[in-house]
Design a protein around this motif. Structure first.
Motif, short mmCIF file in Angstrom:
data_model
loop_
_atom_site.label_atom_id
_atom_site.label_comp_id
_atom_site.label_asym_id
_atom_site.label_seq_id
_atom_site.Cartn_x
_atom_site.Cartn_y
_atom_site.Cartn_z
N MET A 1 0.84 -1.18 0.00
CA MET A 1 0.00 0.00 0.00
C MET A 1 0.88 1.23 0.00
SD MET A 1 -3.36 0.62 0.54
CE MET A 1 -4.31 2.05 0.87
N GLN A 2 0.51 2.21 -0.78
CA GLN A 2 1.27 3.43 -0.91
C GLN A 2 1.01 4.35 0.28
OE1 GLN A 2 0.43 5.39 -4.56
NE2 GLN A 2 1.71 7.13 -4.12
N THR A 3 2.07 4.96 0.81
CA THR A 3 1.94 5.89 1.92
C THR A 3 1.73 7.29 1.37
OG1 THR A 3 3.43 4.54 3.22
CG2 THR A 3 3.07 6.77 3.98
N VAL A 4 0.81 8.03 1.96
CA VAL A 4 0.53 9.39 1.54
C VAL A 4 1.42 10.33 2.33
CG1 VAL A 4 -1.22 11.19 1.37
CG2 VAL A 4 -1.84 8.80 0.97
N ALA A 8 1.90 15.77 -0.03
CA ALA A 8 0.78 15.44 -0.91
C ALA A 8 -0.54 15.78 -0.24
CB ALA A 8 0.82 13.95 -1.27
N ALA A 9 -0.65 15.53 1.05
CA ALA A 9 -1.88 15.84 1.78
C ALA A 9 -2.09 17.36 1.84
CB ALA A 9 -1.82 15.25 3.18
N ARG A 10 -1.02 18.11 2.05
CA ARG A 10 -1.13 19.58 2.07
C ARG A 10 -1.58 20.10 0.71
NH1 ARG A 10 4.40 21.37 5.20
NH2 ARG A 10 3.71 20.74 7.28
N ALA A 11 -1.00 19.55 -0.35
CA ALA A 11 -1.37 19.97 -1.70
C ALA A 11 -2.84 19.68 -1.96
CB ALA A 11 -0.49 19.26 -2.73
N TRP A 12 -3.30 18.52 -1.51
CA TRP A 12 -4.72 18.16 -1.68
C TRP A 12 -5.61 19.16 -0.94
CZ3 TRP A 12 -8.81 16.87 1.47
CH2 TRP A 12 -9.91 16.32 0.84
N ARG A 29 -5.33 21.99 10.96
CA ARG A 29 -4.38 21.38 10.02
C ARG A 29 -4.32 19.88 10.20
NH1 ARG A 29 -0.84 26.02 11.07
NH2 ARG A 29 0.25 24.72 12.57
N LYS A 30 -4.29 19.43 11.46
CA LYS A 30 -4.22 18.00 11.75
C LYS A 30 -5.45 17.29 11.21
CE LYS A 30 -3.31 14.85 15.56
NZ LYS A 30 -3.02 14.73 16.99
N LYS A 31 -6.63 17.89 11.40
CA LYS A 31 -7.87 17.30 10.91
C LYS A 31 -7.89 17.26 9.38
CE LYS A 31 -12.87 17.82 11.38
NZ LYS A 31 -13.95 18.59 11.99
N GLN A 32 -7.45 18.33 8.74
CA GLN A 32 -7.41 18.39 7.29
C GLN A 32 -6.42 17.38 6.72
OE1 GLN A 32 -6.50 22.50 6.69
NE2 GLN A 32 -8.62 23.16 6.87
N LEU A 33 -5.28 17.23 7.37
CA LEU A 33 -4.29 16.24 6.93
C LEU A 33 -4.83 14.82 7.03
CD1 LEU A 33 -0.83 17.43 8.28
CD2 LEU A 33 -1.49 17.09 5.91
N ALA A 38 -6.75 10.13 4.09
CA ALA A 38 -7.78 9.10 3.87
C ALA A 38 -8.28 9.13 2.42
CB ALA A 38 -8.94 9.31 4.84
N VAL A 39 -8.55 10.32 1.91
CA VAL A 39 -9.04 10.44 0.54
C VAL A 39 -7.98 9.99 -0.45
CG1 VAL A 39 -9.72 12.12 -1.23
CG2 VAL A 39 -10.72 12.24 1.04
N LEU A 40 -6.75 10.44 -0.27
CA LEU A 40 -5.68 10.08 -1.19
C LEU A 40 -5.36 8.59 -1.14
CD1 LEU A 40 -3.33 13.15 -0.75
CD2 LEU A 40 -4.72 12.60 -2.75
N ALA A 41 -5.41 8.00 0.03
CA ALA A 41 -5.16 6.56 0.15
C ALA A 41 -6.27 5.77 -0.55
CB ALA A 41 -5.06 6.16 1.62
N ASP A 42 -7.50 6.23 -0.41
CA ASP A 42 -8.62 5.57 -1.08
C ASP A 42 -8.50 5.69 -2.59
OD1 ASP A 42 -11.05 4.08 -0.84
OD2 ASP A 42 -12.15 5.89 -1.42
N GLU A 43 -8.09 6.85 -3.08
CA GLU A 43 -7.90 7.04 -4.52
C GLU A 43 -6.78 6.14 -5.03
OE1 GLU A 43 -7.25 11.20 -5.17
OE2 GLU A 43 -9.35 11.71 -4.83
N ALA A 44 -5.71 6.00 -4.25
CA ALA A 44 -4.60 5.14 -4.66
C ALA A 44 -5.05 3.68 -4.71
CB ALA A 44 -3.42 5.30 -3.70
N ALA A 45 -5.87 3.28 -3.75
CA ALA A 45 -6.38 1.91 -3.75
C ALA A 45 -7.30 1.67 -4.93
CB ALA A 45 -7.11 1.63 -2.44
N ASP A 46 -8.13 2.67 -5.27
CA ASP A 46 -9.02 2.54 -6.43
C ASP A 46 -8.24 2.40 -7.72
OD1 ASP A 46 -11.29 2.61 -4.91
OD2 ASP A 46 -11.72 4.74 -5.30
#
Length: 101
Positions: A1-4, A8-12, A29-33, A38-46
């Motif tokens: 599994m790819q680590t985000v 990348a999370a800040r850019a998102w 910031r912590k909540k947004q990260l 979570a969103v980026l990991a789900d997209e990578a899995a998809d």
């Protein structure tokens, strides 16, 4: 599994929310990260999941369109249908080719 990564999370966050990273609180910031990861990991899995069953890894390429979009089990089932078509572009399916990485 790819680590985000944090970058990348800040850019998102900036892209989707227009967030000015330096003007938000540490808690925000912590909540947004966490949400971005979570969103980026789900997209990578998809990106690696079969477009039909959404469970197994994509390992088959459709010929002639070239879409790598199915697992072997789904490809065999689709190929056995009366008018097989690529699940992404709906182009005619002439044959399937297994891909090894």
């Amino acid at each position: 599994m790819q680590t985000v990564t944090t970058a990348a999370a800040r850019a998102w966050c900036r892209k989707t929310n227009g967030v000015d990273w330096h003007k938000t609180s540490a808690a925000a910031r912590k909540k947004q990260l966490a949400r971005a990861r979570a969103v980026l990991a789900d997209e990578a899995a998809d990106a690696i999941r079969c477009a039909i069953c959404l469970d197994k890894e994509k390992t088959v390429v459709v010929v002639p369109c070239g879409h790598k979009c199915m697992c072997v089990a789904c490809a065999k089932q689709l190929q056995a249908s009366s008018a097989p078509r690529c699940p992404l572009c709906r182009g005619a399916l002439e044959r399937i080719t297994r891909v090894f990485e």
